[in-house]
Design a protein around this motif. Structure first.
Motif, PDB file in Angstrom:
ATOM      1  N   TRP A  77      52.830 126.311  83.045  1.00 29.71           N
ATOM      2  CA  TRP A  77      52.904 126.863  81.696  1.00 29.71           C
ATOM      3  C   TRP A  77      53.677 125.965  80.736  1.00 29.71           C
ATOM      4  O   TRP A  77      53.160 125.536  79.698  1.00 29.71           O
ATOM      5  CB  TRP A  77      53.535 128.253  81.733  1.00 29.71           C
ATOM      6  CG  TRP A  77      53.591 128.915  80.382  1.00 29.71           C
ATOM      7  CD1 TRP A  77      54.636 128.928  79.515  1.00 29.71           C
ATOM      8  CD2 TRP A  77      52.536 129.636  79.731  1.00 29.71           C
ATOM      9  NE1 TRP A  77      54.314 129.618  78.370  1.00 29.71           N
ATOM     10  CE2 TRP A  77      53.030 130.063  78.475  1.00 29.71           C
ATOM     11  CE3 TRP A  77      51.230 129.971  80.093  1.00 29.71           C
ATOM     12  CZ2 TRP A  77      52.260 130.802  77.584  1.00 29.71           C
ATOM     13  CZ3 TRP A  77      50.467 130.703  79.202  1.00 29.71           C
ATOM     14  CH2 TRP A  77      50.980 131.114  77.964  1.00 29.71           C
ATOM     15  N   SER A  78      54.928 125.660  81.074  1.00 23.44           N
ATOM     16  CA  SER A  78      55.771 124.861  80.162  1.00 23.44           C
ATOM     17  C   SER A  78      55.205 123.462  79.932  1.00 23.44           C
ATOM     18  O   SER A  78      55.117 123.018  78.774  1.00 23.44           O
ATOM     19  CB  SER A  78      57.197 124.769  80.704  1.00 23.44           C
ATOM     20  OG  SER A  78      57.807 126.052  80.680  1.00 23.44           O
ATOM     21  N   VAL A 135      52.186 123.846  77.540  1.00 18.69           N
ATOM     22  CA  VAL A 135      52.570 124.158  76.164  1.00 18.69           C
ATOM     23  C   VAL A 135      53.135 122.918  75.481  1.00 18.69           C
ATOM     24  O   VAL A 135      52.765 122.583  74.347  1.00 18.69           O
ATOM     25  CB  VAL A 135      53.603 125.303  76.135  1.00 18.69           C
ATOM     26  CG1 VAL A 135      54.178 125.476  74.724  1.00 18.69           C
ATOM     27  CG2 VAL A 135      52.965 126.612  76.603  1.00 18.69           C
ATOM     28  N   ASP A 136      54.046 122.211  76.172  1.00 16.85           N
ATOM     29  CA  ASP A 136      54.647 121.004  75.593  1.00 16.85           C
ATOM     30  C   ASP A 136      53.598 119.921  75.362  1.00 16.85           C
ATOM     31  O   ASP A 136      53.614 119.232  74.328  1.00 16.85           O
ATOM     32  CB  ASP A 136      55.747 120.473  76.520  1.00 16.85           C
ATOM     33  CG  ASP A 136      56.928 121.434  76.620  1.00 16.85           C
ATOM     34  OD1 ASP A 136      57.061 122.297  75.740  1.00 16.85           O
ATOM     35  OD2 ASP A 136      57.697 121.318  77.602  1.00 16.85           O
ATOM     36  N   ILE A 143      49.429 128.355  70.251  1.00 21.59           N
ATOM     37  CA  ILE A 143      49.153 127.641  71.506  1.00 21.59           C
ATOM     38  C   ILE A 143      49.399 128.556  72.699  1.00 21.59           C
ATOM     39  O   ILE A 143      48.588 128.634  73.633  1.00 21.59           O
ATOM     40  CB  ILE A 143      50.018 126.371  71.600  1.00 21.59           C
ATOM     41  CG1 ILE A 143      49.535 125.329  70.604  1.00 21.59           C
ATOM     42  CG2 ILE A 143      49.981 125.794  73.027  1.00 21.59           C
ATOM     43  CD1 ILE A 143      50.435 124.110  70.503  1.00 21.59           C
ATOM     44  N   LYS A 144      50.533 129.259  72.683  1.00 27.50           N
ATOM     45  CA  LYS A 144      50.846 130.166  73.795  1.00 27.50           C
ATOM     46  C   LYS A 144      49.830 131.307  73.877  1.00 27.50           C
ATOM     47  O   LYS A 144      49.408 131.702  74.976  1.00 27.50           O
ATOM     48  CB  LYS A 144      52.258 130.722  73.627  1.00 27.50           C
ATOM     49  CG  LYS A 144      53.351 129.679  73.828  1.00 27.50           C
ATOM     50  CD  LYS A 144      54.738 130.294  73.670  1.00 27.50           C
ATOM     51  CE  LYS A 144      55.832 129.258  73.925  1.00 27.50           C
ATOM     52  NZ  LYS A 144      57.196 129.825  73.782  1.00 27.50           N
ATOM     53  N   LEU A 145      49.431 131.825  72.723  1.00 26.72           N
ATOM     54  CA  LEU A 145      48.436 132.897  72.702  1.00 26.72           C
ATOM     55  C   LEU A 145      47.092 132.400  73.231  1.00 26.72           C
ATOM     56  O   LEU A 145      46.417 133.095  74.007  1.00 26.72           O
ATOM     57  CB  LEU A 145      48.282 133.430  71.278  1.00 26.72           C
ATOM     58  CG  LEU A 145      47.281 134.580  71.083  1.00 26.72           C
ATOM     59  CD1 LEU A 145      47.691 135.794  71.901  1.00 26.72           C
ATOM     60  CD2 LEU A 145      47.180 134.951  69.605  1.00 26.72           C
ATOM     61  N   LEU A 194      46.560 129.920  75.326  1.00 30.40           N
ATOM     62  CA  LEU A 194      46.658 129.716  76.771  1.00 30.40           C
ATOM     63  C   LEU A 194      46.597 131.047  77.510  1.00 30.40           C
ATOM     64  O   LEU A 194      45.960 131.152  78.571  1.00 30.40           O
ATOM     65  CB  LEU A 194      47.955 128.979  77.115  1.00 30.40           C
ATOM     66  CG  LEU A 194      47.980 127.483  76.789  1.00 30.40           C
ATOM     67  CD1 LEU A 194      49.361 126.899  77.063  1.00 30.40           C
ATOM     68  CD2 LEU A 194      46.932 126.734  77.611  1.00 30.40           C
ATOM     69  N   ALA A 195      47.268 132.060  76.969  1.00 25.66           N
ATOM     70  CA  ALA A 195      47.242 133.376  77.609  1.00 25.66           C
ATOM     71  C   ALA A 195      45.827 133.951  77.615  1.00 25.66           C
ATOM     72  O   ALA A 195      45.362 134.493  78.627  1.00 25.66           O
ATOM     73  CB  ALA A 195      48.203 134.323  76.895  1.00 25.66           C
ATOM     74  N   LEU A 249      53.089 126.859  67.641  1.00 27.85           N
ATOM     75  CA  LEU A 249      53.557 127.085  69.009  1.00 27.85           C
ATOM     76  C   LEU A 249      53.119 128.458  69.507  1.00 27.85           C
ATOM     77  O   LEU A 249      52.665 128.596  70.660  1.00 27.85           O
ATOM     78  CB  LEU A 249      55.078 126.966  69.065  1.00 27.85           C
ATOM     79  CG  LEU A 249      55.724 127.106  70.456  1.00 27.85           C
ATOM     80  CD1 LEU A 249      55.210 126.022  71.393  1.00 27.85           C
ATOM     81  CD2 LEU A 249      57.239 127.052  70.343  1.00 27.85           C
ATOM     82  N   VAL A 250      53.221 129.466  68.654  1.00 33.63           N
ATOM     83  CA  VAL A 250      52.775 130.813  69.027  1.00 33.63           C
ATOM     84  C   VAL A 250      51.267 130.834  69.280  1.00 33.63           C
ATOM     85  O   VAL A 250      50.789 131.452  70.242  1.00 33.63           O
ATOM     86  CB  VAL A 250      53.152 131.832  67.929  1.00 33.63           C
ATOM     87  CG1 VAL A 250      52.467 133.173  68.192  1.00 33.63           C
ATOM     88  CG2 VAL A 250      54.655 132.021  67.873  1.00 33.63           C
ATOM     89  N   ALA A 309      49.831 129.194  86.698  1.00 33.58           N
ATOM     90  CA  ALA A 309      50.500 129.409  85.414  1.00 33.58           C
ATOM     91  C   ALA A 309      52.013 129.333  85.551  1.00 33.58           C
ATOM     92  O   ALA A 309      52.710 128.834  84.655  1.00 33.58           O
ATOM     93  CB  ALA A 309      50.104 130.776  84.845  1.00 33.58           C
TER      94      ALA A 309
END
Length: 253
Positions: free
Chosen positions: A43-44, A47-48, A78-80, A82-83, A75-76, A39
């Motif tokens: 991570w970046s 996300v991108d 997507i990050k959520l 992935l987490a 975007l939020v 991760a």
């Protein structure tokens, strides 16, 4: 359901034994360390990459380009997503470590204490266990990749993850629990006959991946629950056929 509850209680009892307890945490800690490193570096780009993929959708691309609020919300999400996806990935990695390395050692202790009346017919092997775990992992990760769009739907990713993890639990642990005691015919027959119950047990264990602290011991607990569930089923199946520990080959009444 009763058999699943009995197996779960026996698994909890087995966790208190020293020879089993030493294998309780290290698979999960090793899996957490592995995915933390992944991760950190991925991570970046992930996300991108996912954001670019979503923007390429014909029905969403124009809206996301013209709306900063919409793009921010996606975007939020997507990050959520992935987490949240890290939880089943860590659990599954730990479960595979348990299946290949820890469970055979725990199985020996549990079998000697609780299932000494079962004859060892060694229908499986360490190679078969490793191959079964690798194949299950490949199918799981393919399923996770296919289900990625569901993670953008509240609750959709969780349902997909639990279903896939439950399937992986029964596939990996079902083989390992029987490989020493069942013969080849029993190793092929019992998982087919118990498929629904095994999926239910595997799905229940999968939910533990999302419970803080408990998720650290969930893979080992799940492996032990399958050991008790499958060996008790093997014991009943042989008793129904009139097979005793002294029989060199199965006999039928």
């Amino acid at each position: 359901m009763r058999d699943i509850l009995v197996a779960s209680v026996r698994a909890l009892r087995s966790l208190g034994r020293k020879a089993v307890f030493v294998h309780l945490l290290w698979p999960s800690l090793a899996a957490m360390a592995l995915w933390s490193v992944i991760a950190l570096f991925a991570w970046s780009p992930l996300v991108d990459g996912i954001m670019s993929w979503v923007q390429g959708w014909s029905f969403a691309g124009g809206w996301l380009t013209s709306s900063e609020v919409g793009a921010g919300v996606v975007l939020v999400l997507i990050k959520l997503a992935l987490a949240l996806a890290l939880f089943p990935l860590i659990y599954v990695t730990a479960a595979l470590i348990v299946a290949v390395f820890a469970l055979p050692m725990m199985l020996e202790e549990v079998a000697q204490r609780d299932y000494a009346d079962l004859e060892l017919r060694r229908g499986g092997s360490s190679f078969g266990s490793a191959w079964n775990a690798v194949l299950a992992a490949v199918i799981f990760f393919v399923g996770m990749a296919v289900s990625l769009p569901l993670w953008l739907i509240p609750g959709g990713g969780l349902v997909a993850s639990v279903a896939l993890t439950g399937w992986l639990n029964q596939r990996a642990f079902g083989y390992d629990a029987l490989m020493l005691h069942a013969d080849k015919a029993e190793l092929a027959k019992l998982p087919r006959a118990l498929r629904s119950s095994m999926l239910l047990l595997g799905g229940g264990c999968a939910l533990l991946a999302y419970v803080p602290v408990i998720n650290l011991v969930a893979p080992a607990f799940c492996g032990l629950a399958f050991v008790h569930f499958m060996l008790e089923a093997l014991r009943r199946e042989r008793a129904d056929r009139g097979v005793s520990i002294l029989d060199s080959v199965p006999t039928v009444r």
